[in-house]
Design a protein around this motif. Structure first.
Motif, PDB file in Angstrom:
ATOM      1  N   ASP A 178       0.847  -1.195   0.000  1.00 58.22           N
ATOM      2  CA  ASP A 178       0.000   0.000   0.000  1.00 58.22           C
ATOM      3  C   ASP A 178       0.881   1.243   0.000  1.00 58.22           C
ATOM      4  OD1 ASP A 178       0.412   1.028   2.891  1.00 58.22           O
ATOM      5  OD2 ASP A 178      -0.152  -1.064   3.201  1.00 58.22           O
ATOM      6  N   THR A 179       0.283   2.396  -0.199  1.00 59.23           N
ATOM      7  CA  THR A 179       1.046   3.634  -0.384  1.00 59.23           C
ATOM      8  C   THR A 179       1.965   3.935   0.797  1.00 59.23           C
ATOM      9  OG1 THR A 179      -0.714   4.545  -1.770  1.00 59.23           O
ATOM     10  CG2 THR A 179       0.871   6.099  -0.849  1.00 59.23           C
ATOM     11  N   ALA A 180       1.446   3.811   2.002  1.00 57.29           N
ATOM     12  CA  ALA A 180       2.248   4.133   3.190  1.00 57.29           C
ATOM     13  C   ALA A 180       3.406   3.153   3.357  1.00 57.29           C
ATOM     14  CB  ALA A 180       1.368   4.133   4.439  1.00 57.29           C
ATOM     15  N   SER A 181       3.140   1.857   3.153  1.00 56.95           N
ATOM     16  CA  SER A 181       4.203   0.857   3.284  1.00 56.95           C
ATOM     17  C   SER A 181       5.239   1.022   2.181  1.00 56.95           C
ATOM     18  CB  SER A 181       3.611  -0.556   3.245  1.00 56.95           C
ATOM     19  OG  SER A 181       2.759  -0.787   4.344  1.00 56.95           O
ATOM     20  N   ALA A 182       4.781   1.348   0.972  1.00 55.41           N
ATOM     21  CA  ALA A 182       5.699   1.566  -0.146  1.00 55.41           C
ATOM     22  C   ALA A 182       6.635   2.731   0.147  1.00 55.41           C
ATOM     23  CB  ALA A 182       4.917   1.822  -1.429  1.00 55.41           C
ATOM     24  N   GLU A 183       6.095   3.804   0.683  1.00 56.74           N
ATOM     25  CA  GLU A 183       6.915   4.961   1.048  1.00 56.74           C
ATOM     26  C   GLU A 183       7.946   4.577   2.102  1.00 56.74           C
ATOM     27  OE1 GLU A 183       8.760   8.455   1.609  1.00 56.74           O
ATOM     28  OE2 GLU A 183       7.374   7.992  -0.036  1.00 56.74           O
ATOM     29  N   GLY A 184       7.509   3.790   3.088  1.00 57.24           N
ATOM     30  CA  GLY A 184       8.426   3.375   4.147  1.00 57.24           C
ATOM     31  C   GLY A 184       9.559   2.528   3.628  1.00 57.24           C
ATOM     32  N   VAL A 185       9.250   1.578   2.735  1.00 60.59           N
ATOM     33  CA  VAL A 185      10.289   0.697   2.196  1.00 60.59           C
ATOM     34  C   VAL A 185      11.239   1.476   1.292  1.00 60.59           C
ATOM     35  CG1 VAL A 185      10.709  -1.245   0.624  1.00 60.59           C
ATOM     36  CG2 VAL A 185       8.988  -1.444   2.424  1.00 60.59           C
ATOM     37  N   PHE A 186      10.700   2.343   0.432  1.00 59.46           N
ATOM     38  CA  PHE A 186      11.571   3.111  -0.452  1.00 59.46           C
ATOM     39  C   PHE A 186      12.483   4.036   0.351  1.00 59.46           C
ATOM     40  CE2 PHE A 186      12.805   6.687  -3.077  1.00 59.46           C
ATOM     41  CZ  PHE A 186      13.259   6.057  -4.222  1.00 59.46           C
TER      42      PHE A 186
END
Length: 238
Positions: A178-186
């Motif tokens: 999801d958007t929030a998890s994607a931001e965190g991983v990137f």
């Protein structure tokens, strides 16, 4: 600055020597310097996955020269290629590929266990350090099935760093999040790049993320169509 990756006139064909021989990479020239964070973009069918498999030593080019961390891979036998891949290259995929029956710390230890053939306290300490780096110390003893998608991908990132590779290849590492998890991983990948100096090549369809890389390389129909600088300032960075 030294080159971690150098490709010279890389070509890849399938069904070589048959009437249906097809060339999918047409003379790729690319260098990636130590500490760079490079985005590889392009439409489906452009050759990104084929190129990534060649760089990751999972496949061989039909012709051309590939140098990884100073080693010319052109004439390496399978055993030496496997060892170089295990030591010099880390992988983060769209799906985390964790072993569901293993805990987070056991999953991070796997590349070291495969390399050395037995577990020891030093390997466990390194896995603990890496889990601390990715913010998952509290979850070290959780099995993969008891973690969120974002947490599982963070474990996969820690696993990719286990052998302290010169180069990490990330194939759509945020694609299933999801958007929030994607931001965190990137943001985690970018922090590892900046603070540890690890070199990354990231395949992504997310142009907003690609723009936050040092350099964007666009592949179209098996050829490098364009290269340009990204917007390297990260939110919250100095």
């Amino acid at each position: 600055m030294a080159d971690v990756l150098a490709l010279e006139a890389i070509r890849k064909s399938y069904a070589v020597g048959t009437p249906v021989e097809t060339e999918v990479l047409h003379g790729i020239d690319l260098t990636v310097c130590a500490g760079e964070f490079v985005a590889l973009i392009g439409p489906s069918g452009s050759g990104k996955s084929t190129l990534l498999n060649i760089v990751g030593l999972l496949d061989s080019p039909t012709s051309g020269r590939l140098v990884i961390d100073g080693t010319d891979t052109t004439r390496l036998d399978d055993a030496v290629r496997t060892r170089l891949r295990g030591h010099a290259i880390g992988f983060v995929f769209q799906y985390h590929y964790l072993i569901s029956a293993f805990t987070a710390v056991e999953n991070v230890m796997m590349p070291m266990l495969v390399d050395r053939g037995h577990a020891d306290r030093q390997m466990e300490r390194r896995a603990d350090d890496l889990l601390d780096w990715v913010g998952l110390s509290r979850w070290r003893d959780n099995r993969a099935t008891n973690m969120s998608g974002g947490q599982q991908q963070r474990v996969a990132v820690a696993r990719a760093l286990a052998m302290d590779p010169a180069l990490v290849l990330a194939d759509e590492p945020t694609g299933n999040l999801d958007t929030a998890s994607a931001e965190g991983v990137f943001s985690l990948l970018r922090r590892i790049n900046r603070e540890r100096g690890t070199t990354f090549v990231v395949v992504t369809h997310n142009m907003a993320l690609a723009e936050r890389c040092d350099r964007i390389v666009e592949l179209v129909d098996g050829r490098i169509n364009a290269e340009r600088a990204g917007r390297t300032h990260e939110p919250g960075a100095a």
